[in-house]
Motif scaffolding. Structure first.
Motif, PDB file in Angstrom:
ATOM      1  N   ARG A 273       0.807  -1.228   0.000  1.00 46.42           N
ATOM      2  CA  ARG A 273       0.000   0.000   0.000  1.00 46.42           C
ATOM      3  C   ARG A 273       0.843   1.282   0.000  1.00 46.42           C
ATOM      4  O   ARG A 273       0.597   2.167  -0.812  1.00 46.42           O
ATOM      5  N   PRO A 274       1.845   1.410   0.893  1.00 45.22           N
ATOM      6  CA  PRO A 274       2.611   2.676   0.906  1.00 45.22           C
ATOM      7  C   PRO A 274       3.710   2.783  -0.148  1.00 45.22           C
ATOM      8  O   PRO A 274       4.361   3.834  -0.235  1.00 45.22           O
ATOM      9  N   LEU A 275       3.933   1.752  -0.958  1.00 44.61           N
ATOM     10  CA  LEU A 275       5.011   1.840  -1.959  1.00 44.61           C
ATOM     11  C   LEU A 275       4.670   2.908  -2.994  1.00 44.61           C
ATOM     12  O   LEU A 275       3.508   3.051  -3.387  1.00 44.61           O
ATOM     13  N   LYS A 276       5.708   3.635  -3.443  1.00 39.50           N
ATOM     14  CA  LYS A 276       5.458   4.720  -4.401  1.00 39.50           C
ATOM     15  C   LYS A 276       5.556   4.199  -5.833  1.00 39.50           C
ATOM     16  O   LYS A 276       6.547   3.565  -6.199  1.00 39.50           O
ATOM     17  N   ILE A 277       4.523   4.492  -6.624  1.00 37.68           N
ATOM     18  CA  ILE A 277       4.538   4.141  -8.046  1.00 37.68           C
ATOM     19  C   ILE A 277       4.428   5.452  -8.833  1.00 37.68           C
ATOM     20  O   ILE A 277       3.400   6.128  -8.789  1.00 37.68           O
ATOM     21  N   LEU A 278       5.514   5.803  -9.518  1.00 39.38           N
ATOM     22  CA  LEU A 278       5.559   7.047 -10.293  1.00 39.38           C
ATOM     23  C   LEU A 278       5.071   6.777 -11.713  1.00 39.38           C
ATOM     24  O   LEU A 278       5.208   5.669 -12.220  1.00 39.38           O
ATOM     25  N   TYR A 279       4.542   7.812 -12.340  1.00 37.68           N
ATOM     26  CA  TYR A 279       4.236   7.714 -13.768  1.00 37.68           C
ATOM     27  C   TYR A 279       5.298   8.499 -14.538  1.00 37.68           C
ATOM     28  O   TYR A 279       5.697   9.592 -14.116  1.00 37.68           O
ATOM     29  N   GLY A 280       5.743   7.962 -15.664  1.00 35.87           N
ATOM     30  CA  GLY A 280       6.690   8.676 -16.523  1.00 35.87           C
ATOM     31  C   GLY A 280       6.324   8.499 -17.978  1.00 35.87           C
ATOM     32  O   GLY A 280       5.905   7.417 -18.406  1.00 35.87           O
TER      33      GLY A 280
ATOM     34  N   GLY B 133       3.509  10.100  -7.962  1.00 39.59           N
ATOM     35  CA  GLY B 133       4.523  11.072  -8.361  1.00 39.59           C
ATOM     36  C   GLY B 133       4.892  10.850  -9.818  1.00 39.59           C
ATOM     37  O   GLY B 133       4.234  10.073 -10.525  1.00 39.59           O
ATOM     38  N   PHE B 134       5.938  11.555 -10.256  1.00 34.44           N
ATOM     39  CA  PHE B 134       6.324  11.504 -11.675  1.00 34.44           C
ATOM     40  C   PHE B 134       7.822  11.330 -11.853  1.00 34.44           C
ATOM     41  O   PHE B 134       8.615  11.811 -11.026  1.00 34.44           O
ATOM     42  N   LEU B 135       8.176  10.690 -12.959  1.00 34.43           N
ATOM     43  CA  LEU B 135       9.553  10.691 -13.440  1.00 34.43           C
ATOM     44  C   LEU B 135       9.506  11.505 -14.738  1.00 34.43           C
ATOM     45  O   LEU B 135       8.863  11.087 -15.709  1.00 34.43           O
ATOM     46  N   VAL B 136      10.132  12.668 -14.700  1.00 35.13           N
ATOM     47  CA  VAL B 136       9.966  13.630 -15.790  1.00 35.13           C
ATOM     48  C   VAL B 136      11.260  13.753 -16.588  1.00 35.13           C
ATOM     49  O   VAL B 136      12.319  14.040 -16.016  1.00 35.13           O
ATOM     50  N   GLY B 137      11.178  13.565 -17.896  1.00 34.46           N
ATOM     51  CA  GLY B 137      12.350  13.715 -18.758  1.00 34.46           C
ATOM     52  C   GLY B 137      12.403  15.106 -19.344  1.00 34.46           C
ATOM     53  O   GLY B 137      12.830  16.067 -18.702  1.00 34.46           O
ATOM     54  N   GLY B 138      11.919  15.258 -20.579  1.00 36.22           N
ATOM     55  CA  GLY B 138      12.008  16.512 -21.329  1.00 36.22           C
ATOM     56  C   GLY B 138      11.599  17.756 -20.550  1.00 36.22           C
ATOM     57  O   GLY B 138      12.325  18.760 -20.536  1.00 36.22           O
TER      58      GLY B 138
END
Ligand code: PGA
Length: 248
Positions: free
Chosen positions: A200-207, A226-231
């Motif tokens: 439940r508390p594990l973080k899953i980022l979108y990128g 959260g996010f993994l942001v490139g450009g």
């Protein structure tokens, strides 16, 4: 609290990196309330660690799974540890361009956690796999292979990034619903592999093509942490905008 990570990839010279961090430091009050991570090229780690605001964290974009030796061009956990808290592992560019198999990524995940660092493990399907409706199958194969022998205690250090390959650098982000479905599927797998209390508390980022325009809607999804942001992380203004829109 959302985790917003900048993946600069192979961009920015030393001076460009310094200019960015000095600007970001000035905006630090605007971005409080989120965990902010910068993953610059290795050549910038030393300088950035000296000048960054204490609320900013640093990560590496890659790492080899041996501590030292004859591995030309690679970087070791002992070197990374001097500057970083996080390490991106298994990015699709490493998988596709540099032919990193799941087996290596698994060794890297274990090595990163064994050195007290936090891996950001990237997984995601290609456009062709999406068209064939194989997204869940691909996510399951990658996740299980990359987490082989990772204990329930170790998994607590791991951050996940769902990065559909077709969305990376294309300007074509996953819809909020597509992201939510994939993230919920990943959390379900982690629940089966470990336990609900652990997953439940594990973080899953979108990128994948995250921008100031789509961040707010994506972050509202229940399982997007959260996010993994490139450009969009290469420009201070757009990175700060994304962080401001990503309150969770
Ligand atoms: P992008 O890259 O934001 O430029 O699509 C994301 C990533 O590769 O982590």
């Amino acid at each position: 609290m959302a985790l917003i990570a900048a993946n600069w990839k192979m961009n920015k010279t030393l001076n460009e990196g310094i200019t960015f961090i000095n600007e970001l430091n000035k905006n630090i009050d605007d971005v409080s309330g989120n965990e902010i991570l910068i993953c610059p090229p290795f050549t910038l780690l030393n300088e950035i660690s000296k000048i960054k605001h204490e609320n900013l964290k640093i990560g590496a974009q890659n790492m080899y799974y041996e501590e030292s030796g004859a591995f030309t061009g690679e970087i070791s956990p002992l070197m990374v540890k001097e500057f970083c808290e996080y390490v991106i592992v298994g990015h699709s560019e490493r998988r596709n361009l540099f032919k990193e198999p799941n087996q290596w990524i698994n060794k890297k995940v274990l090595c990163v956690v064994n050195h007290g660092l936090k891996p950001i493990l990237c997984i995601g399907e290609t456009e062709e796999e999406k068209k064939k409706k194989k997204t869940n199958e691909v996510l399951e194969t990658q996740l299980k292979a990359c987490l082989k022998n990772v204990s329930e205690n170790q998994i607590k250090q791991v951050v996940f990034a769902y990065e559909p390959v077709w969305a990376i650098g294309t300007g074509k982000n996953a819809t909020p619903q597509e992201a939510q479905d994939a993230h919920a599927f990943i959390r379900g797998l982690l629940t089966d592999m470990y336990s609900q209390t652990t997953a439940r508390p594990l973080k899953i980022l979108y990128g994948g093509s995250v921008t100031p325009e789509n961040a707010a809607e994506l972050i509202q999804q229940k399982d997007v942490d959260g996010f993994l942001v490139g450009g969009a992380s290469l420009n201070v203004d757009s990175f700060v905008e994304i962080i401001k829109k990503s309150k969770k």
